[in-house]
Design an enzyme around this catalytic site. Structure first.
Site, short mmCIF file in Angstrom:
data_model
loop_
_atom_site.label_atom_id
_atom_site.label_comp_id
_atom_site.label_asym_id
_atom_site.label_seq_id
_atom_site.Cartn_x
_atom_site.Cartn_y
_atom_site.Cartn_z
N LYS A 177 -12.12 13.71 37.43
CA LYS A 177 -11.76 15.10 37.15
C LYS A 177 -12.84 16.01 37.74
O LYS A 177 -13.87 16.26 37.13
CB LYS A 177 -11.63 15.35 35.65
CG LYS A 177 -11.11 16.75 35.32
CD LYS A 177 -10.96 16.94 33.81
CE LYS A 177 -10.36 18.31 33.51
NZ LYS A 177 -11.22 19.42 33.99
N GLU A 240 -7.72 21.10 43.84
CA GLU A 240 -8.92 21.72 43.30
C GLU A 240 -9.87 22.10 44.43
O GLU A 240 -10.18 21.28 45.30
CB GLU A 240 -9.62 20.73 42.36
CG GLU A 240 -10.55 21.35 41.37
CD GLU A 240 -9.85 21.81 40.10
OE1 GLU A 240 -10.56 22.28 39.20
OE2 GLU A 240 -8.61 21.71 40.01
#
Length: 757
Positions: A177, A240
């Site tokens: 993540k 991202e």
């Protein structure tokens, strides 16, 4: 939005490491807990959540008034994080606040509150300054788990929702993540036509112009058509934007040298860089993008893309960077040892990763299952973020003092009771500037939360007002510098920066300049740190960097004891100091220029100046001529990476009498090594070279210098400009990128033959 990092490394690895009876007992206990709860509907299953929240809340909200106040505070912090890139509370504090609000909503039902606001909120409304973009499909956030029990519950809840039998496996994949900024990219017929931030999940900001400045390695402007992966008529990619740690540290170093904003961490730097109203600024920032999925596909789509891994394979084929994958089959909520071991492995490697990450995202591999599971409130049911333990700690401030920088900047520093933060003992932490300390209301004796920004600089995140003494008073920023002459403090930038007005008369400022001159990035004189410089100053032996190079011949004179006889010293340590200083005489010209602390001259600019003029004397003469001659001045402006403002700052520095005296003295005592001029006819002339993996016959630095001497330009990352990649053992992503881009690769031996060594 930031999330509490509440599970420890030991917890993360617990099931993978447990053996024998302990393992059996652990599974039985977990299963028992799950069975006990089966009679209660859960949030995340079909229907509305009922009953009280199972989330443990230290201080539950007791009334609707308390709830509304907490909800307003939650929205304020959402806006600070998503709109202003300026979070004012820690990840842990934010998650605790959100969980308190959600627990109250679950216990009191939406009918009473007219809407379950926290459960349905994602991020914050877009900030002003960018046009708004409505997302065609909602850009969800993720639900979090903070310990093994919550992760087991996610597995059990998912299996129950899908009505899977005990023998039916559920394939789950894990990926790091990465802590960055969510971005949605829209392609039509393979062309990038829109880039939008998450915003509030429904409406984001149009940052297309900025996204187009990122390297093709991360955001392709046109998708690549490869056999077996046809380009769809329309594709929305989700991913991202982030900044690697080394790039973040280099950016902050350059920002500091230019007197510009210093970013707190890589996430803030990435978000602030992508959301610049001037895309030319974004173009100078080392941003990266990793694609983790797609939101919509129209037109041609292969029928076999029925897994998350298949989606990533397509994205990779089209030219995107994708996260590493860890697929695993699980049969029940108890058979997740391998997933937890993977989580523990990444957590243990967290400090060594090239990017910041705060957990592992686990996703259901089957896209058919994902479609069936759908989403609840603000998050999909088919994914969860299993968070890492926080790299933060609590301590007490014993005192607040001002630290004087080499340019006169005054930074308040908190002296703390030593505490371990992310594996490092911290006893001092920065409070940044007058405005920051006022905003956070940090005071002596306060209990405070600490973090290590970018895993390097300790900083105070916030104080705990509820824990301070009743007679506590706000700390007032001093009006005079702590230097012996007590110079007046001058506030700049509306109180955001404080400076000492003493200049050359400010002792700490002059000492800081010497410390910078001998630092690792400059002359790298071992044994000369802050304490030694202060000792030499107090003895009257050193006042400027140039004084260091006559220290040995003056040692023991003027009624001073020889350094070898000073307390804590000896013959060996004194001899080592003198030898290290002597070695510094022939340091590279680039290091000397950087060490001088010339405004706006970092390592890159120093190398440009040194390569162009090749000696201290030639550089000084060029600057003196530039102060008088427009043509000479224009030559400096035209240097690669320079501009008018930068050239003006350098010329003005050389015009200062104090700097002239120091510089001319250094010309007399130093014999710096000039950089090699890049050959136009060398074996690597015109090549852009990237090294990756471990070299076995020489250091990376030596290989780079040798390549430059043969006419090459050496880059740190693979891009469309790269023409040659040298692969050593352990080469990974860069080697794969070279292969994907069709770039020529050489092993170390082939490269050595090419350059003739």
């Amino acid at each position: 939005m930031p999330s509490e990092k509440a599970n420890s490394k030991a917890q993360a690895k617990g099931k993978a490491q447990t053996k024998g009876k302990a393992q059996t007992k652990g599974k039985a206990q977990a299963k028992g807990k799950a069975q006990t709860k089966k009679s209660k509907p859960r949030n995340g299953q079909q229907g509305k959540p009922q009953g009280k929240s199972k989330v443990s809340v230290d201080t539950p909200l007791k009334s609707k008034a308390e709830y509304q106040k907490a909800l307003a505070e939650l929205k304020r912090h959402d806006a600070l994080y998503h709109q202003e890139d300026n979070p004012q509370i820690s990840d842990a504090a934010y998650d605790a606040l959100r969980r308190r609000v959600e627990a109250y909503e679950e216990a009191n039902q939406p009918e009473d509150l007219f809407t379950s606001e926290a459960k349905h909120s994602i991020g914050a409304k877009p900030a002003r300054g960018f046009s708004k973009v409505a997302h065609e499909a909602a850009l969800y956030s993720l639900a979090n788990s903070f310990d093994e029990e919550e992760f087991h519950d996610f597995i059990e809840r998912t299996r129950k929702f899908l009505s899977l039998k005990d023998a039916e496996p559920l394939v789950i994949r894990g990926e790091p993540k990465i802590d960055g900024l969510s971005l949605s990219l829209t392609y039509e017929n393979g062309e990038l036509v829109l880039a939008a931030t998450r915003g509030d999940g429904s409406v984001g900001e149009n940052v297309t112009a900025n996204a187009l400045t990122l390297s093709e390695e991360y955001i392709p402007k046109k998708l690549k058509a490869k056999s077996g992966t046809p380009i769809p008529a329309k594709l929305i990619v989700r991913g991202e934007v982030y900044m690697a740690r080394d790039d973040f540290l280099a950016l902050n170093k350059a920002q500091e040298a230019a007197g510009a904003k210093i970013f707190a961490n890589p996430r803030n730097a990435a978000a602030g860089s992508l959301r610049q109203l001037d895309s030319t600024i974004t173009a100078t920032r080392p941003l990266r993008f990793v694609a983790y999925g797609w939101g919509e596909v129209q037109g041609t789509l292969l029928p076999q893309v029925d897994t998350i891994s298949g989606v990533l394979a397509c994205l990779k084929a089209w030219g995107f960077s994708v996260p590493e994958q860890f697929p695993c089959k699980v049969l029940s909520s108890d058979s997740v040892e391998d997933l937890l071991a993977y989580h523990g492995k990444l957590e243990s490697q967290r400090a060594d990763m090239e990017f910041d990450m705060d957990g592992v995202v686990f996703k259901i591999e089957s896209r058919a299952y994902c479609k069936r599971l759908g989403a609840v409130a603000r998050a999909p049911r088919w994914a969860i973020a299993h968070k890492f333990a926080p790299e933060r700690a609590e301590s007490q401030i014993e005192a607040i003092e001002l630290q004087v920088g080499r340019l006169g900047t005054l930074t308040p520093v908190a002296h703390l009771k030593p505490v371990n933060v992310g594996g490092v003992m911290v006893s001092r932490a920065t409070l940044h500037n007058p405005e920051e300390i006022r905003r956070k209301d940090v005071r002596p004796d306060d209990r405070v939360e600490l973090q290590r920004a970018g895993d390097v600089i300790p900083q105070v995140v916030r104080a705990f007002p509820e824990k301070r003494k009743k007679n506590s008073k706000p700390w007032k920023f001093p009006t005079t510098c702590p230097c012996p002459i007590k110079s007046k403090v001058v506030l700049q930038e509306n109180g955001k920066r404080a400076e000492c007005s003493g200049g050359a008369k400010c002792v700490p400022q002059q000492q800081a300049r010497i410390v910078h001159f001998v630092s690792r990035a400059a002359l790298d004189i071992e044994g000369l740190g802050e304490k030694v410089v202060e000792q030499l100053w107090q003895a009257g032996l050193v006042r400027t960097p140039a004084d260091l190079f006559t220290l040995a011949e003056r040692d023991g004179g003027q009624d001073n004891k020889p350094i070898a006889e000073w307390e804590g010293w000896g013959e060996t340590s004194a001899r080592n100091l003198f030898e290290a200083i002597e070695a510094g005489r022939s340091a590279s010209l680039v290091r000397v220029l950087f060490g001088l602390g010339i405004p706006m001259v970092g390592e890159v600019a120093a190398e440009t100046l040194a390569t162009r003029w090749q000696s201290l004397t030639a550089i000084r003469q060029a600057m003196e001529q530039a102060a008088k001659n427009e043509a000479e001045r224009n030559e400096i402006i035209s240097l690669d990476g320079f501009a008018e403002k930068m050239a003006e700052a350098i010329i003005n520095w050389f015009a200062e009498p104090e700097n002239q005296l120091l510089y001319k003295t250094l010309e007399e005592v130093l014999s710096p090594t000039p950089p090699q001029v890049r050959s136009k006819t060398g074996a690597l002339a015109g090549e852009v070279v990237v090294f990756t993996g471990k070299l076995e016959t020489m250091s990376r630095s030596e290989a780079k210098e040798l390549s430059k001497s043969q006419g090459a330009r050496v880059a740190s990352s693979v891009s469309k400009e790269t023409t040659l990649v040298v692969l050593g053992p352990g080469s990974g992503k860069k080697g794969r990128a070279a292969e994907a881009l069709g770039i020529t690769t050489l092993d170390e031996e082939q490269w050595r033959r090419r350059v003739g060594v």
